[in-house]
Design a protein around this motif. Sequence first.
Motif, PDB file in Angstrom:
ATOM      1  N   THR A  39       0.879  -1.163   0.000  1.00 35.12           N
ATOM      2  CA  THR A  39       0.000   0.000   0.000  1.00 35.12           C
ATOM      3  C   THR A  39       0.911   1.205   0.000  1.00 35.12           C
ATOM      4  O   THR A  39       1.774   1.341   0.865  1.00 35.12           O
ATOM      5  N   LEU A  40       0.768   2.071  -1.003  1.00 36.35           N
ATOM      6  CA  LEU A  40       1.617   3.245  -1.172  1.00 36.35           C
ATOM      7  C   LEU A  40       0.776   4.496  -0.921  1.00 36.35           C
ATOM      8  O   LEU A  40       0.111   4.998  -1.824  1.00 36.35           O
ATOM      9  N   PRO A  41       0.787   5.020   0.311  1.00 36.72           N
ATOM     10  CA  PRO A  41      -0.040   6.188   0.612  1.00 36.72           C
ATOM     11  C   PRO A  41       0.625   7.489   0.159  1.00 36.72           C
ATOM     12  O   PRO A  41       1.846   7.587   0.091  1.00 36.72           O
ATOM     13  N   PHE A  42      -0.190   8.479  -0.150  1.00 36.80           N
ATOM     14  CA  PHE A  42       0.268   9.842  -0.436  1.00 36.80           C
ATOM     15  C   PHE A  42      -0.828  10.791   0.009  1.00 36.80           C
ATOM     16  O   PHE A  42      -1.890  10.347   0.470  1.00 36.80           O
ATOM     17  N   SER A  43      -0.591  12.093  -0.073  1.00 38.59           N
ATOM     18  CA  SER A  43      -1.477  13.067   0.572  1.00 38.59           C
ATOM     19  C   SER A  43      -2.924  13.044   0.086  1.00 38.59           C
ATOM     20  O   SER A  43      -3.837  13.315   0.863  1.00 38.59           O
ATOM     21  N   THR A  44      -3.184  12.716  -1.173  1.00 37.52           N
ATOM     22  CA  THR A  44      -4.551  12.757  -1.690  1.00 37.52           C
ATOM     23  C   THR A  44      -5.155  11.375  -1.965  1.00 37.52           C
ATOM     24  O   THR A  44      -6.258  11.288  -2.492  1.00 37.52           O
ATOM     25  N   GLY A  45      -4.417  10.302  -1.644  1.00 36.53           N
ATOM     26  CA  GLY A  45      -4.938   8.967  -1.882  1.00 36.53           C
ATOM     27  C   GLY A  45      -3.932   7.884  -1.585  1.00 36.53           C
ATOM     28  O   GLY A  45      -2.994   8.083  -0.806  1.00 36.53           O
ATOM     29  N   LYS A  46      -4.120   6.746  -2.234  1.00 40.62           N
ATOM     30  CA  LYS A  46      -3.200   5.619  -2.054  1.00 40.62           C
ATOM     31  C   LYS A  46      -3.232   4.735  -3.287  1.00 40.62           C
ATOM     32  O   LYS A  46      -4.210   4.726  -4.044  1.00 40.62           O
ATOM     33  N   VAL A  47      -2.135   4.002  -3.476  1.00 42.02           N
ATOM     34  CA  VAL A  47      -2.053   2.992  -4.526  1.00 42.02           C
ATOM     35  C   VAL A  47      -1.897   1.649  -3.824  1.00 42.02           C
ATOM     36  O   VAL A  47      -1.035   1.493  -2.961  1.00 42.02           O
ATOM     37  N   GLU A  48      -2.745   0.691  -4.199  1.00 38.44           N
ATOM     38  CA  GLU A  48      -2.648  -0.653  -3.652  1.00 38.44           C
ATOM     39  C   GLU A  48      -2.152  -1.585  -4.740  1.00 38.44           C
ATOM     40  O   GLU A  48      -2.617  -1.527  -5.878  1.00 38.44           O
ATOM     41  N   VAL A  49      -1.188  -2.439  -4.389  1.00 39.08           N
ATOM     42  CA  VAL A  49      -0.550  -3.347  -5.341  1.00 39.08           C
ATOM     43  C   VAL A  49      -0.850  -4.778  -4.906  1.00 39.08           C
ATOM     44  O   VAL A  49      -0.658  -5.136  -3.741  1.00 39.08           O
ATOM     45  N   PHE A  50      -1.320  -5.587  -5.857  1.00 40.70           N
ATOM     46  CA  PHE A  50      -1.682  -6.975  -5.607  1.00 40.70           C
ATOM     47  C   PHE A  50      -0.860  -7.877  -6.516  1.00 40.70           C
ATOM     48  O   PHE A  50      -0.464  -7.474  -7.616  1.00 40.70           O
ATOM     49  N   LYS A  51      -0.633  -9.118  -6.079  1.00 35.99           N
ATOM     50  CA  LYS A  51       0.135 -10.056  -6.893  1.00 35.99           C
ATOM     51  C   LYS A  51      -0.480 -11.443  -6.788  1.00 35.99           C
ATOM     52  O   LYS A  51      -0.888 -11.870  -5.718  1.00 35.99           O
ATOM     53  N   THR A  52      -0.533 -12.138  -7.934  1.00 32.67           N
ATOM     54  CA  THR A  52      -0.976 -13.521  -7.973  1.00 32.67           C
ATOM     55  C   THR A  52      -0.464 -14.193  -9.237  1.00 32.67           C
ATOM     56  O   THR A  52      -0.560 -13.619 -10.328  1.00 32.67           O
ATOM     57  N   ARG A  53       0.134 -15.354  -9.100  1.00 36.91           N
ATOM     58  CA  ARG A  53       0.571 -16.203 -10.213  1.00 36.91           C
ATOM     59  C   ARG A  53       1.326 -15.445 -11.299  1.00 36.91           C
ATOM     60  O   ARG A  53       1.057 -15.602 -12.483  1.00 36.91           O
ATOM     61  N   GLY A  54       2.248 -14.584 -10.911  1.00 40.27           N
ATOM     62  CA  GLY A  54       3.064 -13.866 -11.884  1.00 40.27           C
ATOM     63  C   GLY A  54       2.431 -12.589 -12.414  1.00 40.27           C
ATOM     64  O   GLY A  54       3.043 -11.876 -13.192  1.00 40.27           O
ATOM     65  N   TYR A  55       1.203 -12.291 -12.039  1.00 40.00           N
ATOM     66  CA  TYR A  55       0.540 -11.073 -12.464  1.00 40.00           C
ATOM     67  C   TYR A  55       0.574 -10.042 -11.340  1.00 40.00           C
ATOM     68  O   TYR A  55       0.429 -10.399 -10.168  1.00 40.00           O
ATOM     69  N   VAL A  56       0.765  -8.784 -11.693  1.00 38.02           N
ATOM     70  CA  VAL A  56       0.746  -7.691 -10.727  1.00 38.02           C
ATOM     71  C   VAL A  56      -0.367  -6.741 -11.146  1.00 38.02           C
ATOM     72  O   VAL A  56      -0.485  -6.376 -12.316  1.00 38.02           O
ATOM     73  N   CYS A  57      -1.170  -6.344 -10.182  1.00 36.19           N
ATOM     74  CA  CYS A  57      -2.314  -5.464 -10.414  1.00 36.19           C
ATOM     75  C   CYS A  57      -2.222  -4.291  -9.459  1.00 36.19           C
ATOM     76  O   CYS A  57      -1.782  -4.450  -8.315  1.00 36.19           O
ATOM     77  N   ALA A  58      -2.604  -3.103  -9.921  1.00 35.37           N
ATOM     78  CA  ALA A  58      -2.572  -1.913  -9.062  1.00 35.37           C
ATOM     79  C   ALA A  58      -3.820  -1.072  -9.299  1.00 35.37           C
ATOM     80  O   ALA A  58      -4.381  -1.058 -10.396  1.00 35.37           O
TER      81      ALA A  58
END
Length: 137
Positions: free
Chosen positions: A53-72
Amino acid sequence: MSSGRGRGRIRRRLTLGAAGLAAAVLLALAGPGVGAAHALAVGGPCVGHKVRTLPFSTGKVEVFKTRGYVCAVTTAKRAGARKTMSVSVQARGSRPVRDKGRYARRAGPVTVHAGHRCVRVTGSVSGRGVSTGWILC
């Protein structure tokens, strides 16, 4: 001489085997969709487990991983009026996959096949955001 009962058993076994094979093929084809539906049912826009979870002042980015795939996905801290939002994921050696536009709550999800390669993730809401170096190596 073979009896009619013996042929009936063989025919029944062949029918059951064909039905089992058809069910296995359907489950294999529907498998990724079923996982996506399950992830959406529990509230997440991406399939897999959350790795950052990458927070910043106006929101956040969440990063997920499964079976070689990365989703954000980028989520605004305050949902409401539409604002400029973006999210990007890039596997090393490939071009980035982006979603950019005016959204009320969330940009993305974007998914890349990373295999065992590092990825770079960026996200922003209203001109403020976050960018990682190469992560998940």
